[in-house]
Design a protein around this motif. Structure first.
Motif, short mmCIF file in Angstrom:
data_model
loop_
_atom_site.label_atom_id
_atom_site.label_comp_id
_atom_site.label_asym_id
_atom_site.label_seq_id
_atom_site.Cartn_x
_atom_site.Cartn_y
_atom_site.Cartn_z
N ASN A 1 -13.01 -6.40 -5.03
CA ASN A 1 -11.77 -6.91 -4.46
C ASN A 1 -11.62 -8.39 -4.80
O ASN A 1 -11.67 -9.25 -3.92
CB ASN A 1 -11.75 -6.71 -2.94
N ILE B 1 -10.47 0.80 -4.33
CA ILE B 1 -9.15 0.82 -3.71
C ILE B 1 -9.21 -0.13 -2.53
O ILE B 1 -10.15 -0.03 -1.71
CB ILE B 1 -8.76 2.24 -3.24
N CYS B 2 -8.26 -1.05 -2.41
CA CYS B 2 -8.29 -2.08 -1.37
C CYS B 2 -7.09 -1.99 -0.43
O CYS B 2 -6.09 -1.36 -0.78
CB CYS B 2 -8.32 -3.47 -2.00
N GLU B 3 -7.21 -2.68 0.71
CA GLU B 3 -6.19 -2.71 1.77
C GLU B 3 -6.25 -1.42 2.59
O GLU B 3 -5.93 -0.33 2.10
CB GLU B 3 -4.77 -2.91 1.21
N VAL C 1 -9.05 -10.09 -5.64
CA VAL C 1 -7.83 -10.74 -5.16
C VAL C 1 -8.00 -11.27 -3.74
O VAL C 1 -7.68 -12.41 -3.45
CB VAL C 1 -6.64 -9.77 -5.22
N TYR C 2 -8.51 -10.43 -2.83
CA TYR C 2 -8.62 -10.85 -1.43
C TYR C 2 -10.06 -11.09 -0.98
O TYR C 2 -10.29 -11.79 0.00
CB TYR C 2 -8.01 -9.80 -0.50
#
Lengths: 221, 229
Positions: B49, B65-67, B51-52
């Motif tokens: 992850n 897979i994130c979020e 990005v975050y």
């Protein structure tokens, strides 16, 4: 409200969120009635259709209201599934599309608002962040035609309305998107070759005038 | 399917991590739980992850897979069996709307209580939580149609979205001495909270309220301590 057949869109001409919905409806060839809203004097219909947020866009389909632009777009994609798929078919690709659309929602609008609303050091910070956000998006786009690959899709639609705002952002914060993020600018031009996009996006000059109007209203020089 | 490569990077205390865990349990999918240490981020997390750099991250056959809510939808679309999202497009839009509201407005209000710098700000946040619960009580009435869950007969998307915050809601009640889930104010939600928490897919992954209270006190102490790190 129930029993009113057809599709109605409650919207504001310049809203990038409303434009996402308009592009989706155009891609699908759906006939609808556009109802321009006065957000300084919200209509009964808007307040009744979106009591939680009282915001546009709101889609009314046979009297039932759907709110939140990306939720509306997914609804449109699922109901009018016979043409122009907006989300990919495969679960991993769908998750990836949702991720980047969500990233755009979380980051772009809030940062862009700081760009035109603030001055001096705070504006410089916003500008740096804005460019970083778009460089990340550029990385995700890579050398693809669209974010989804060969076809225009969910992520493209989520981002493209903001392209009409580039001129306003560049002028307010003194920078060039062409210089900082050339691939995004090129992608924007490719999107504008689609009728659904070119007929929907606002004229950048009109957007800039709108931003100037907002600046005046918020007392920003 | 049992030998499928499913990993979940997370932490027991995180309400966001609880969402994919409940979802995987509902689908009967086995997974490896990779627990992160509070205060540091593993190489795998940073790589999965970028990005975050946040949990949860689901890694399915090597693909991240994130979020949390995106992961829940991915789980629903990938594995058959229990349906998490409704089958009707309009019902799906309504479910997505309430999940969005819960994350966008309601939970930040709850978090706002601890973050409040003044008594006034704290009271405002408390008011917002109560207002939100009233809204959600009405939403429950509409969505459930007299059945036990937002999703109807079985746990659905909104149940997962809201239910995973129950631990922290109860912890906050203990920390500030206010009852948020009040039988006299939101009887349907009270009943629902019991049903959700005791469900077999949920009970084993719901953190204990007392542990959350301890954890919250620990974080508060850390932030109040002089910065000498």
């Amino acid at each position: 409200m129930a029993g009113e057949k057809g599709v109605v869109l409650l919207d504001l001409w310049v809203s990038p969120f409303g434009q996402r919905v308009r592009i989706a409806l155009a891609e699908k060839g759906v006939d609808y009635e556009y109802k321009e809203q006065d957000l300084m004097n919200k209509s009964e219909l808007l307040l009744k259709s979106n009591p939680v947020y009282k915001k546009i866009p709101v889609l009314l389909h046979d009297g039932k209201s759907i709110c939140e632009s990306l939720i509306i777009v997914q609804y449109i994609d699922e109901v009018w599934s016979n043409k122009a798929p907006l989300l990919p078919a495969e679960p991993l690709a769908r998750a990836n599309a949702r991720f980047w659309a969500d990233f755009i929602d979380k980051k772009v609008y809030e940062c862009a608002t700081r760009l035109w609303k603030l001055k001096g050091e705070e504006q410089e910070v916003a500008k740096k962040e804005f460019i970083e956000i778009f460089k990340l998006l550029e990385g995700e786009l890579g050398d693809k035609t669209f974010f989804g690959g060969e076809s225009f899709g969910f992520v493209d639609l989520a981002l493209v309305p903001f392209v009409a705002w580039f001129y306003a952002y560049e002028t307010c914060a003194k920078f060039s998107m062409e210089e900082e993020c050339p691939k995004i600018v090129a992608w924007g031009k490719r999107c504008m070759e689609r009728e659904s996009v070119s007929k929907t996006l606002s004229d950048p000059t009109k957007v800039y005038e709108f931003v100037l109007f907002l600046k005046k209203r918020f007392g920003v020089e | 399917m049992a030998s499928e490569d499913v990993k979940l990077i997370g932490a027991v205390m995180s309400p966001f991590v609880m969402r994919p865990r409940v979802s995987l349990n509902l689908k009967g999918v086995e997974y490896e739980f990779l627990e992160e240490t509070f205060g540091s981020k593993s190489e795998l997390l940073l790589k999965s992850n970028p990005v975050y750099k946040k949990i949860p991250v689901l890694i399915h056959s090597g693909k991240p897979i994130c979020e949390s809510l995106i992961i829940v939808q991915y789980i629903d679309e990938t594995w058959s069996g229990h349906s998490i999202l409704p089958s009707d497009a309009y019902d799906r839009a309504i479910a997505r709307f309430w999940a969005h509201y819960i994350d966008d407005k309601w939970f930040p209000a709850l978090g706002g209580i601890a973050r409040a710098q003044t008594e006034e700000a704290k009271n405002e946040a408390i008011e917002q939580v109560f207002t939100g619960l009233k809204l959600l009580e009405e939403a429950f009435e509409k969505c459930s149609g007299g059945k036990p869950f937002f999703g109807g007969e079985t746990i659905g998307y909104v149940d997962i979205a809201l239910g995973c915050y129950l631990g922290w809601l109860r912890a906050t009640e203990k920390l500030i001495g206010i009852t948020f889930l009040d039988e006299t104010k939101t009887p349907l939600l009270c009943h629902w909270a019991e049903k959700f928490s005791s469900h077999e897919a949920v009970a084993s992954v719901m953190p204990e309220t007392d542990k959350l209270v301890e954890f919250a006190k620990m974080i508060q102490a850390k932030f109040k301590a002089p910065a000498n790190k």
